[in-house]
Design a protein around this motif. Structure first.
Motif, PDB file in Angstrom:
ATOM      1  N   GLU A 190     -34.382  19.838  66.603  1.00  0.00           N
ATOM      2  CA  GLU A 190     -35.642  19.959  65.932  1.00  0.00           C
ATOM      3  C   GLU A 190     -35.792  18.884  65.153  1.00  0.00           C
ATOM      4  O   GLU A 190     -35.540  17.678  65.507  1.00  0.00           O
ATOM      5  N   ASN A 191     -36.952  18.952  64.264  1.00  0.00           N
ATOM      6  CA  ASN A 191     -37.257  17.921  63.328  1.00  0.00           C
ATOM      7  C   ASN A 191     -36.170  17.242  62.538  1.00  0.00           C
ATOM      8  O   ASN A 191     -35.212  17.983  62.087  1.00  0.00           O
ATOM      9  N   GLY A 192     -35.955  16.037  63.022  1.00  0.00           N
ATOM     10  CA  GLY A 192     -34.820  15.248  62.384  1.00  0.00           C
ATOM     11  C   GLY A 192     -33.405  15.632  62.919  1.00  0.00           C
ATOM     12  O   GLY A 192     -32.590  15.026  62.654  1.00  0.00           O
ATOM     13  N   SER A 193     -33.401  16.111  64.256  1.00  0.00           N
ATOM     14  CA  SER A 193     -32.273  16.223  64.800  1.00  0.00           C
ATOM     15  C   SER A 193     -31.696  14.925  65.470  1.00  0.00           C
ATOM     16  O   SER A 193     -32.368  13.817  65.622  1.00  0.00           O
ATOM     17  N   PRO A 194     -30.412  14.848  65.442  1.00  0.00           N
ATOM     18  CA  PRO A 194     -29.771  13.316  65.855  1.00  0.00           C
ATOM     19  C   PRO A 194     -30.067  13.091  67.117  1.00  0.00           C
ATOM     20  O   PRO A 194     -30.365  13.614  68.015  1.00  0.00           O
ATOM     21  N   LYS A 195     -30.150  11.777  67.306  1.00  0.00           N
ATOM     22  CA  LYS A 195     -30.156  11.024  68.499  1.00  0.00           C
ATOM     23  C   LYS A 195     -28.845  10.600  69.088  1.00  0.00           C
ATOM     24  O   LYS A 195     -28.081  10.304  68.380  1.00  0.00           O
ATOM     25  N   ILE A 196     -28.703  10.941  70.596  1.00  0.00           N
ATOM     26  CA  ILE A 196     -27.374  10.767  71.231  1.00  0.00           C
ATOM     27  C   ILE A 196     -27.250  10.002  72.242  1.00  0.00           C
ATOM     28  O   ILE A 196     -28.267  10.079  72.966  1.00  0.00           O
ATOM     29  N   VAL A 197     -26.236   9.248  72.102  1.00  0.00           N
ATOM     30  CA  VAL A 197     -25.906   8.508  73.374  1.00  0.00           C
ATOM     31  C   VAL A 197     -24.544   8.965  73.845  1.00  0.00           C
ATOM     32  O   VAL A 197     -23.643   9.161  73.205  1.00  0.00           O
ATOM     33  N   THR A 198     -24.605   9.285  75.040  1.00  0.00           N
ATOM     34  CA  THR A 198     -23.456   9.706  75.974  1.00  0.00           C
ATOM     35  C   THR A 198     -23.213   8.922  77.179  1.00  0.00           C
ATOM     36  O   THR A 198     -23.958   8.388  77.730  1.00  0.00           O
ATOM     37  N   ASN A 199     -21.825   9.057  77.662  1.00  0.00           N
ATOM     38  CA  ASN A 199     -21.465   8.273  79.166  1.00  0.00           C
ATOM     39  C   ASN A 199     -21.670   9.285  80.053  1.00  0.00           C
ATOM     40  O   ASN A 199     -21.406   9.138  81.456  1.00  0.00           O
ATOM     41  N   SER A 200     -22.184  10.639  80.022  1.00  0.00           N
ATOM     42  CA  SER A 200     -21.998  11.547  80.588  1.00  0.00           C
ATOM     43  C   SER A 200     -23.471  12.225  81.167  1.00  0.00           C
ATOM     44  O   SER A 200     -24.223  12.644  80.232  1.00  0.00           O
ATOM     45  N   TYR A 201     -23.732  12.312  82.477  1.00  0.00           N
ATOM     46  CA  TYR A 201     -25.099  12.782  82.806  1.00  0.00           C
ATOM     47  C   TYR A 201     -25.298  14.104  82.643  1.00  0.00           C
ATOM     48  O   TYR A 201     -26.301  14.699  82.258  1.00  0.00           O
ATOM     49  N   LYS A 202     -24.030  15.029  82.680  1.00  0.00           N
ATOM     50  CA  LYS A 202     -23.966  16.376  82.553  1.00  0.00           C
ATOM     51  C   LYS A 202     -24.330  16.442  81.106  1.00  0.00           C
ATOM     52  O   LYS A 202     -25.248  17.495  80.596  1.00  0.00           O
ATOM     53  N   ALA A 203     -23.843  16.107  80.108  1.00  0.00           N
ATOM     54  CA  ALA A 203     -24.086  16.078  78.652  1.00  0.00           C
ATOM     55  C   ALA A 203     -25.738  15.879  78.570  1.00  0.00           C
ATOM     56  O   ALA A 203     -26.395  16.292  77.813  1.00  0.00           O
ATOM     57  N   TYR A 204     -26.217  14.464  79.098  1.00  0.00           N
ATOM     58  CA  TYR A 204     -27.774  14.331  78.977  1.00  0.00           C
ATOM     59  C   TYR A 204     -28.491  15.446  79.482  1.00  0.00           C
ATOM     60  O   TYR A 204     -29.587  15.726  78.935  1.00  0.00           O
ATOM     61  N   PHE A 205     -28.087  15.964  80.789  1.00  0.00           N
ATOM     62  CA  PHE A 205     -28.902  16.901  81.384  1.00  0.00           C
ATOM     63  C   PHE A 205     -29.131  18.155  80.317  1.00  0.00           C
ATOM     64  O   PHE A 205     -30.240  18.712  80.217  1.00  0.00           O
ATOM     65  N   TYR A 206     -27.808  18.735  79.970  1.00  0.00           N
ATOM     66  CA  TYR A 206     -27.872  20.038  79.245  1.00  0.00           C
ATOM     67  C   TYR A 206     -28.402  19.678  77.466  1.00  0.00           C
ATOM     68  O   TYR A 206     -29.292  20.703  77.069  1.00  0.00           O
ATOM     69  N   LEU A 207     -28.055  18.439  76.986  1.00  0.00           N
ATOM     70  CA  LEU A 207     -28.730  18.266  75.858  1.00  0.00           C
ATOM     71  C   LEU A 207     -29.999  17.910  75.391  1.00  0.00           C
ATOM     72  O   LEU A 207     -30.698  18.192  74.412  1.00  0.00           O
ATOM     73  N   SER A 208     -30.524  17.280  76.490  1.00  0.00           N
ATOM     74  CA  SER A 208     -32.054  17.033  76.480  1.00  0.00           C
ATOM     75  C   SER A 208     -32.704  18.180  76.658  1.00  0.00           C
ATOM     76  O   SER A 208     -34.085  18.183  76.245  1.00  0.00           O
ATOM     77  N   ARG A 209     -32.387  19.268  77.407  1.00  0.00           N
ATOM     78  CA  ARG A 209     -32.901  20.563  77.556  1.00  0.00           C
ATOM     79  C   ARG A 209     -32.732  21.408  76.348  1.00  0.00           C
ATOM     80  O   ARG A 209     -33.634  22.327  76.034  1.00  0.00           O
ATOM     81  N   LYS A 210     -31.956  20.880  75.268  1.00  0.00           N
ATOM     82  CA  LYS A 210     -31.979  21.411  73.879  1.00  0.00           C
ATOM     83  C   LYS A 210     -33.012  20.752  73.215  1.00  0.00           C
ATOM     84  O   LYS A 210     -33.292  21.268  71.793  1.00  0.00           O
ATOM     85  N   GLY A 211     -33.914  19.835  73.514  1.00  0.00           N
ATOM     86  CA  GLY A 211     -34.781  19.088  72.701  1.00  0.00           C
ATOM     87  C   GLY A 211     -34.325  18.000  71.804  1.00  0.00           C
ATOM     88  O   GLY A 211     -34.967  17.577  71.009  1.00  0.00           O
ATOM     89  N   LEU A 212     -33.154  17.537  72.473  1.00  0.00           N
ATOM     90  CA  LEU A 212     -32.414  16.372  71.709  1.00  0.00           C
ATOM     91  C   LEU A 212     -32.821  15.066  72.427  1.00  0.00           C
ATOM     92  O   LEU A 212     -33.091  15.071  73.710  1.00  0.00           O
ATOM     93  N   GLN A 213     -33.079  13.941  71.652  1.00  0.00           N
ATOM     94  CA  GLN A 213     -33.272  12.667  72.357  1.00  0.00           C
ATOM     95  C   GLN A 213     -32.145  12.047  72.707  1.00  0.00           C
ATOM     96  O   GLN A 213     -30.928  12.174  71.945  1.00  0.00           O
ATOM     97  N   VAL A 214     -31.777  11.800  73.983  1.00  0.00           N
ATOM     98  CA  VAL A 214     -30.324  11.454  74.630  1.00  0.00           C
ATOM     99  C   VAL A 214     -30.461  10.162  75.459  1.00  0.00           C
ATOM    100  O   VAL A 214     -31.471  10.027  76.317  1.00  0.00           O
ATOM    101  N   GLY A 215     -29.487   9.260  75.394  1.00  0.00           N
ATOM    102  CA  GLY A 215     -29.266   8.131  76.363  1.00  0.00           C
ATOM    103  C   GLY A 215     -28.353   8.026  76.841  1.00  0.00           C
ATOM    104  O   GLY A 215     -27.036   8.871  76.442  1.00  0.00           O
ATOM    105  N   LEU A 216     -28.091   7.178  78.008  1.00  0.00           N
ATOM    106  CA  LEU A 216     -26.649   6.920  78.761  1.00  0.00           C
ATOM    107  C   LEU A 216     -26.201   5.575  78.451  1.00  0.00           C
ATOM    108  O   LEU A 216     -26.987   4.607  78.499  1.00  0.00           O
TER     109      LEU A 216
END
Length: 404
Positions: free
Chosen positions: A366-392
């Motif tokens: 949501e607005n102001g939600s945290p930006k996340i970096v992970t080493n897991s493509y699985k986490a990237y896949f699901y967290l980005s679908r929750k509307g979060l900004q994610v990097g690997l």
């Protein structure tokens, strides 16, 4: 479908209403798929037990089974829940909002599963638990959790189809599953392959992205053959998790890992994956920004993974990003015992959480939600679908991002 005398007696209700219902469910699924008989299993792993995933309807099913006297017939482990069972609000500082209703519902789910005899392991990596060490190649199991299914079939050599959580639970109660798919030799032999020539072994992020490519390109019932150089156990785990997240595969035949080995020359076709394509895909997912959260542990981290992270942070000041690590209680105890110095580092610089994972915790974009970096493509896949900004990023590169 052929049934043994015992199975017929279970279906007639002689072993109780719950076991009758469980076996009836398995028989119906098996008949729909064309299975000719059932097969006894040695272990079950139940997924989808977060209250945020199954809600009140799933809870009602579990409690109804308890009222009917349901008991698991084989050793049974269970997946992560929506929070750390000893500290439900531990992740509140990183945007996970757990209210009292969520806690009550989740604890009732765990109570119901325990009442049926399941072990509250609360991890997506049952293959690292002592509970599964007695399993051998060829053993039949019924596992939910896509990454565990792929690891079990591909690395350990146990046999399971890609089961949903409810069906895995029904198999646990009945002690059987339908004899079809990856329980049969013919469905475990690949016909098509993917091959990657790389200048160095793939780290966990590159391996995960290769898993994404394979999962999206392959269509078929048999597992594809995959030939690539992977750096270590973490890379294997993350590639298999990515394959499970990005598609519907339940197994691959990984060269040098899956047994028995196969003759590549007997495959009908082998697709070359371009190293440059994989490298470019990595660049697309690599963040140029400093994360609010660095997340490690999807699937749940081993003690060795945390030691690698702590090594990167040992001589650094307090991190500018929040570090969240999720893991099983078993691996947490092992980390404290076998790596005490590194444990002390992470205790000061990270939030180490057991029993849960950010992808099943109530974390929403949501607005102001945290930006996340992970080493897991699985986490990237699901967290980005929750509307979060994610990097690997790999574990080794995370420290640079945290302090940039």
């Amino acid at each position: 479908m052929y049934l043994t005398r015992i199975e017929e007696r279970i279906l007639s209700g002689e072993y109780g209403e719950a076991k009758q219902l469980a076996l009836k469910t398995i028989v119906k699924v098996g008949e729909a798929l064309g299975a000719e008989r059932l097969i006894p299993i040695k272990h079950a792993h139940v997924s989808g037990i977060s209250y945020g995933t199954i809600g009140d309807h799933g809870l009602a099913l579990l409690e109804d089974l308890v009222e009917k006297g349901a008991q698991v017939s084989v050793p049974t482990t269970v997946n992560p829940i929506g929070f750390d069972s000893e500290d439900p609000y531990l992740l509140s500082t990183v945007g996970v909002r757990v209210d009292e209703g969520f806690v009550r519902g989740q604890l009732r789910i765990i109570k119901a599963l325990k009442a049926m005899g399941a072990k509250a392991t609360l991890t997506c990596t049952p293959y690292y638990l002592p509970d599964t060490r007695s399993l051998s190649p060829g053993d039949h199991v019924s596992w939910g959790e896509s990454s565990a299914i792929l690891y079990g079939n591909t690395v350990i050599g146990v046999r399971t189809n890609r089961e949903g959580g409810p069906l895995a639970l029904m198999s646990a109660i009945a002690g059987r599953t339908y004899y079809w798919g990856l329980h049969l030799d013919e469905y475990r032999t690949p016909r098509v392959g993917f091959k990657l020539e790389s200048p160095e072994p793939l780290d966990e992020v590159m391996a995960g992205l290769l898993g994404k490519i394979v999962s999206e390109r392959y269509v078929g019932l048999r597992p594809p053959y995959v030939k690539a150089r992977l750096r270590d156990e973490l890379a294997v785990k993350e590639m298999l998790a990515a394959i499970g997240a990005a598609g519907s595969l339940a197994m691959i035949h990984l060269e040098g890992v899956t047994k028995p080995p196969i003759d590549e020359g007997r495959l009908e076709s082998v697709e070359e994956v371009d190293w440059r394509e994989l490298r470019d895909l990595y660049e697309e997912h690599r963040p140029s920004w400093r994360p609010d959260i660095v997340f490690l542990g999807c699937p749940h981290s081993r003690a060795e993974d945390l030691a690698r992270l702590a090594k990167q942070l040992a001589d650094k000041p307090a991190p500018r990003s929040k570090i969240v690590v999720t893991m099983s209680r078993y691996e947490y105890s092992r980390f404290r015992r076998e790596y005490p110095d590194y444990y002390n580092v992470l205790e000061k610089k990270a939030v180490v959480v057991r029993d849960t994972c950010l992808i099943v915790a109530p974390l929403r974009g949501e607005n102001g939600s945290p930006k996340i970096v992970t080493n897991s493509y699985k986490a990237y896949f699901y967290l980005s679908r929750k509307g979060l900004q994610v990097g690997l990023s790999t574990i080794e590169d995370m420290a640079q991002l945290i302090y940039q």
